[in-house]
Scaffold this motif. Structure first.
Motif: not given
Ligand SMILES: [Zn+2]
Lengths: 593, 173
Positions: A482-493
């Protein structure tokens, strides 16, 4: 008027036909050329063809608006010495060895048969005047010394027949046509000599004021061709159908030979570059050579006056073309083993089929094109492309087809049938195919650069995330958390609030590096969301929207760090891609009509 | 019509890594007569090549810190650049040209040879910042260089050098 009459007389004396006389007078309207003989009467002191005129009713021969002049003409009653003077040039032509005629004929026939070979491939045929069907040879003195017969009626039936033959074969649906002429180049030389002769007598004569051979030919020949083929003559820029007649004059090269003496520099350099200039005499080079020519210089070359012609120009081929038609649509590609266009490697087909092949097949069939014909008459264009192993779903990818020299427009029913035939393959689906314009194509091309695209990718996580707790060891299965999913969903640079979430630097992928320059480009991911896959703990699906030109596969696996950041950077673990679909190509195409 | 990406879940036991999917691997043992100076070349179907250390290279047995020097004394490999579709201007490589030198903390060192005549397209710049990739991911992110050679040479070398099967068989002996 007096000067016009004098010029008319001079031209007649030089051996010009009625229409050519009008050209040198600068007459510029269709009616004049359609009935040149009648129209010419107003420039003649005495009817040129007295016997013929007598047979007609006098009212018929009156020029449209000049009855008074006509009266003057008959009253003046000029001396009979001024009868039509084709004879001026007759002396010269009589010197020609009669044997030359036969020689010329054979040459013409040879030329004709060569033409036939080259032209028949595209359905445009050469005339078959070599088999004895040629009309009786005209007497030399009848052939106009300026147009070489192009504006003279006797040659027209042969031209009409040649045009008809091509049209019967190609079966266009056009109700109009425009016509074009490829005239023998010797007519340029002849025109120049006549202009110089007129200028000699009338110094204020401006050779730029004459009506061009092409223009007057359209006016003189066009209307009766229209009658013969039963469709209306229109401007070549308006009508979709263009009919071009190639007229050749057997003595063309021989007569132009003097230009090498007249303008040695021009043709010496051209013949030295023979390999590049395969045709020595072009319209351009001949015009250039004659630009500053004087009557003295031409006299020295035995062209002090215009020579009579031994034979008339004849029609060696007819080329008919219709302006291209365009069809637009969107294709859905369901196969992961299908390239968009034929994949050629060193001229060899690497895969049996392609989206293009599948769409072309029923289209070619509807037009009755052979495979080879379709190869060069159908052209596929699209807003970008997907890889062989990528499907294109959703509404599909915008594309267009250019049809060169179409015989007709397809009906809505036929277009629907083509869509059905394509869709029945199961590899490509077409919902509709509609006519589009050439202007619409710019939208397709601009779409390639501006559109955003949405993809779905099936991905696999290849190792434990670095940041996850240390209790993991080699035997713990790798799972998407779940952490992977939420990291992707909130990822931005990119800064919070910027329209794009991720800015990438992508080096040109190795898979296309052989045909594209090596560059590091900045591309953007506008949006990305991830989800787990039920029953497959190591897999995840991402939905991703990118700017044009973003390599999605490379974003997922990072391509040996040549794309950075990559999806793996978001979760701190290597990720690879298993499958990719395009789900939307954002472009309003084909335009709603 | 309802097509979904989940239609396309492959048999995961058939999974192949990025380099295994797109490249044909070849191996050279004891290059230059140096024992276990073993090199791996990966040929893409478009003829572009990646050069790496083979898993049997003595480098992987040495448990010492190291640094990578891309300056051969004659040229700086990191200043390589190529222009246009034709990749013009890349440094020219002979089989014995040095791509880089690995310096161990005990002052020993070895040179990585190009192995093939060709043109240098790209040095793996990630190795400058993350030299550990050379040891940790020799088969992927730790590659050393991208090289382009002529069709003739590429094809000749591809058939001359060891296939993965031949390589593994030789290693077992
Ligand atoms: Zn004429």
């Amino acid at each position: 008027m007096d000067q016009q009459k004098a010029i008319f007389k001079l031209c007649k004396g030089l051996g010009c036909c009625d229409s050519c006389c009008l050209r040198y007078l600068g007459i510029r309207y269709q009616n004049a050329y359609e009935n040149a003989q009648t129209f010419c009467l107003k420039f003649q002191d005495k009817p040129a063809n007295a016997e013929k005129v007598d047979q007609n009713k006098p009212t018929d021969i009156s020029p449209p608006s000049s009855t008074s002049e006509n009266t003057v003409t008959s009253e003046t009653n000029v001396s009979t010495d001024d009868k039509p003077t084709e004879n001026v040039t007759n002396d010269e032509s009589n010197n020609v060895n009669p044997g030359d005629d036969t020689k010329t004929d054979i040459k013409m026939e040879e030329d004709t048969s060569n033409k036939e070979d080259t032209d028949s491939s595209n359905g445009n045929v050469a005339t078959s005047n070599g088999n004895g069907s040629r009309p009786a040879k005209r007497r030399k003195r009848d052939i106009c010394t300026s147009c070489l017969g192009l504006l003279q009626k006797d040659g027209w039936p042969e031209c009409n027949a040649a045009v008809k033959e091509v049209l019967d074969k190609k079966q266009y649906d056009s109700k109009t046509f425009g016509c074009g002429l490829s005239a023998p180049i010797a007519t340029i030389l002849r025109e120049k000599v006549i202009c110089l002769k007129i200028k000699e007598a009338f110094p204020d004569f401006d050779e730029r004021s004459i009506t061009t051979l092409k223009e007057s030919w359209k006016w003189a020949y066009g209307p009766q061709l229209a009658q013969h083929i039963g469709i209306a003559l229109d401007s070549g820029s308006v009508s979709p159908l263009l009919i071009v007649l190639n007229m050749e004059y057997p003595d063309d090269l021989q007569e132009l030979e003097i230009l090498k003496t007249l303008s040695p520099d021009l043709f010496e350099s051209r013949s030295r570059q023979r390999k590049r200039f395969t045709v020595e005499f072009t319209r351009r080079s001949v015009e250039q050579a004659l630009e500053g020519a004087t009557l003295e210089a031409l006299t020295a070359l035995r062209w002090g006056s215009v020579r009579s012609a031994d034979s008339a120009a004849s029609c060696v081929s007819v080329v008919c073309t219709r302006t291209p038609l365009y069809l637009g649509g969107r294709y859905i590609k369901l196969s992961r083993e299908l390239p968009q266009t034929p994949w050629l490697l060193g001229g060899k087909r690497m895969m049996e089929s392609s989206v293009q092949d599948i769409i072309f097949e029923p289209l070619a069939k509807a037009y009755g094109m052979s495979e080879a014909d379709a190869d060069h008459r159908l052209k596929f264009m699209s807003a970008g492309r997907e890889d062989v192993d990528v499907r294109c779903l959703g509404d599909g990818r915008p594309f267009a087809i250019e049809i060169t020299d179409p015989r007709r427009e397809l009906t809505a029913g036929e277009l629907q049938q083509i869509c059905e035939a394509v869709s029945s393959t199961g590899q490509v689906v077409l919902k509709k195919l509609v006519p589009v314009t050439k202007e619409d194509l710019t939208l397709l091309k601009s779409g390639e650069e501006n559109k955003t695209k949405t993809y779905e990718a099936l991905c696999i996580k290849l190792a434990h995330s670095k940041s996850s707790d240390t209790t993991q060891n080699g035997t713990t299965p790798i799972t998407v958390t779940d952490e992977d999913i939420s990291r992707i969903n909130s990822y931005r640079n990119t800064p919070e609030g910027a329209p794009e979430r991720i800015a990438l630097t992508q080096k040109t992928p190795i898979r296309v590096l052989h045909r594209r320059p090596l560059l590091a480009r900045t591309r953007h991911i506008l949006d990305i969301t991830a989800s787990k896959v039920t029953g497959h703990p190591q897999l995840l699906v991402i939905r991703i929207r990118t700017t044009a030109g973003t390599y999605v596969k490379e974003f997922v696996h990072g391509e040996l760090r040549r794309t950075a950041p990559s999806l793996g950077d978001a979760i701190g673990a290597p990720v690879d891609i298993l499958a990719l679909d395009v789900t939307n190509v954002q472009l309003d195409w084909p335009n709603k009509q | 019509m309802d097509f979904q990406i989940l239609d396309s879940i492959p048999e995961l036991s058939n999974y192949k890594s990025f380099t295994d999917r797109y490249f044909t691997k070849r191996y050279i043992l004891n290059y230059g007569g140096i024992e276990n100076n073993d090199i791996m070349l990966m040929f893409h179907s478009n003829r572009i090549m990646l050069l790496s250390l083979a898993p049997s290279h003595f480098f992987f047995k040495k448990n010492l810190g190291y640094s990578i020097n891309f300056n051969t004394g004659k040229v700086d490999r990191l200043s390589n650049s190529v222009k246009g579709k034709g990749k013009k201007g890349g440094q020219q490589l002979e089989p014995n040209s040095t791509l880089c030198q690995i310096l161990f903390e005990d002052d020993t060192s070895f040179k990585v040879p190009s192995c093939i005549k060709g043109s240098l397209i790209e040095i793996n710049e990630s190795l400058v910042k993350y030299p550990e990739l050379l040891k940790e991911m020799p088969d992927s992110d730790g590659f050393i260089a991208i090289i382009l050679s002529s069709i003739t040479i590429s094809e000749a070398k591809k058939s001359e050098w060891l296939t993965p099967e031949e390589y593994l068989a030789l290693l077992k002996n």
